[in-house]
Structures are given as C-alpha cells and as structure tokens.
Design a protein around this motif. Structure first.
Motif, short mmCIF file in Angstrom:
data_model
loop_
_atom_site.label_atom_id
_atom_site.label_comp_id
_atom_site.label_asym_id
_atom_site.label_seq_id
_atom_site.Cartn_x
_atom_site.Cartn_y
_atom_site.Cartn_z
N VAL A 1 45.05 35.11 27.62
CA VAL A 1 45.52 35.55 28.94
C VAL A 1 46.01 34.31 29.67
N ASP B 1 44.57 29.53 33.45
CA ASP B 1 45.33 29.48 34.70
C ASP B 1 46.07 28.15 34.77
N GLY C 1 48.10 32.67 32.87
CA GLY C 1 48.75 32.73 34.17
C GLY C 1 49.77 31.62 34.27
N HIS D 1 41.12 32.59 28.68
CA HIS D 1 41.70 32.80 30.01
C HIS D 1 42.22 31.46 30.51
N THR E 1 49.51 34.37 40.22
CA THR E 1 49.14 34.42 38.81
C THR E 1 47.63 34.40 38.63
N ARG E 2 46.92 33.66 39.48
CA ARG E 2 45.45 33.69 39.41
C ARG E 2 44.94 35.08 39.78
N TYR F 1 37.22 29.92 29.67
CA TYR F 1 38.14 29.69 30.79
C TYR F 1 38.64 28.26 30.79
N THR G 1 45.58 37.18 36.49
CA THR G 1 44.67 36.89 35.38
C THR G 1 43.26 37.36 35.71
N LEU H 1 51.09 36.32 32.44
CA LEU H 1 51.13 36.88 33.79
C LEU H 1 51.79 35.84 34.68
#
Length: 227
Positions: A98, A8, A100, A6, A25-26, A47, A29, A150
């Motif tokens: 994933v 960001d 962001g 993940h 975007t956060r 993360y 995600t 995303l």
C-alpha cells in the motif's frame, strides 16, 4: 495470514480531514489499512514512513557494495547496504503493498524515489542475463503480490486520456518499477484538485474513498482464501 507493507511518502505529517494542511495520501492509505484490519485483524502490517524518515539516496559507497557478491562484501560494504537491505526484506515479505504517493512537480516525491532506488537490487529483486532477448528477470514474481498506489494531484486530468496525462510521470514510473521487480497487479486511486479545493476536491476525495472501499471488497475475499 496476509502481510501488508504500508508506505507513506508525503512530506505532510498529518492526515487530511484530521489535521490542518494534512496529507490526502496519508488519509487514503490509513483508510485502506484500517479497512483491511477491520476485516482481518490478525494480518500483519509493516509501516514505513518515507515522508518523515526518508531513506538515504544512492551514494558512492552504495554502488560498488550493491554490485559486489554478498559473500565478498567488506564490513563497510554491508553497512552501506544495511538500510537498502531492510527495505528489500520488507518488500519481499509483503503480500499486499500500500503506497501513498503525492505527485510533486509531475513525479514521485524524492523520498519515494530513494525507496525505489533502494529496492531495485540485482540478485534480490531482479536478475540480469544478457543472453536472453529480455535480459531482465523479476524475482518478486515467485508468489502473488498486489499493490495499490494511492495518489493525490494538485489539478485534474492526469489519468489516462486526460488533458494532462502526458505530464503524469509519477504513476507510470512507479507502475514500471513494480512490474520490473515482479509486481504487476497494481491499482491506482487518485484524489485530484488539491489546489482547486472546494467541491472539486471534496467530490474527488469522496470518489477515491469509495473506490478504496470497493477495492477492499474485491481483494479481501481473495486474501481470506487458504493458500
């Protein structure tokens, strides 16, 4: 067990809908990862918050270190690559990535570009053979991996066929980088109209969150299948 990475990259620390001036975007995600874990709570999530802790950009010690065979690197060269090595190992371990990615001035945030430069590593995520017609060999194609990007945009029309599609240098660049290292199954979901606001933004956000739910419905049964 599926492993998620993940990422960001928004400079905004909070999530839209929960914090003033929060990141769309956060928000996306978080919705994806939360939805995934609700269905598969035993899966592992790593993360990486690039927005608040950006990687160091490529620097003069990094370049000779990265192109020196690992066994021949000095302690200083190993130290110069320590952060990049960690980024690469996180990506290598992941089954689902994933990301962001807000669009900043038609491209990806500088922190995400620093991540890209850190993970594109010869002999780790790609190889190069000048004798081949296509000399680049992706090394992350050794197992199935998927990525969802995303993204959020200030205006509208940046998707393929849109009025501003030619100015979208964020999605295309990230797709190309992921494919270069071997991740070709990439989905992009966008929220548009952040600078417009009002119903335009609200409708776009609602549609994006609905698409995230649909993607989860599509991907989760595959993740649940035995290897």
């Amino acid at each position: 067990m599926t492993k998620l990475l993940h990422i960001d990259s928004s400079a905004r620390p909070g999530r839209a809908g929960e914090h003033p001036h929060g990141s769309q975007t956060r928000r996306m995600t978080h919705a994806f990862v939360t939805g995934w874990l609700a269905a598969r709570p035993d899966d592992v999530v790593t993360y990486r918050d690039l927005g608040t802790m950006p990687p160091r950009p490529v620097h003069h010690e990094w370049i000779p270190s990265a192109f020196t065979p690992e066994a021949q690197r000095s302690p200083a060269q190993h130290a110069a690559l320590r952060e990049s090595d960690a980024l690469v190992h996180e990506l290598q371990a992941a089954d689902v990535v994933v990301i962001g990615m807000p669009m900043y001035n038609f491209g990806m945030p500088s922190a995400l570009k620093a991540w890209v430069d850190g993970i594109v590593r010869v002999a780790l995520t790609f190889n190069f053979d000048p004798k081949l017609a296509d000399p680049y060999i992706p090394l992350l194609a050794e197992k199935p991996r998927r990525a969802v990007v995303l993204t959020s945009r200030g205006s509208r029309g940046y998707d393929a066929g849109g009025a501003h599609a030619a100015m979208n240098h964020a999605d295309t660049a990230l797709r190309d980088v992921l494919a270069f290292v071997g991740i070709t199954d990439v989905q992009v979901i966008a929220i548009e109209g952040e600078e417009v606001g009002g119903e335009v933004l609200a409708d776009s956000a609602e549609q994006a969150l609905r698409r995230i739910d649909m993607l989860l419905e599509d991907w989760l049964p595959v993740a649940a299948m035995p290897a």
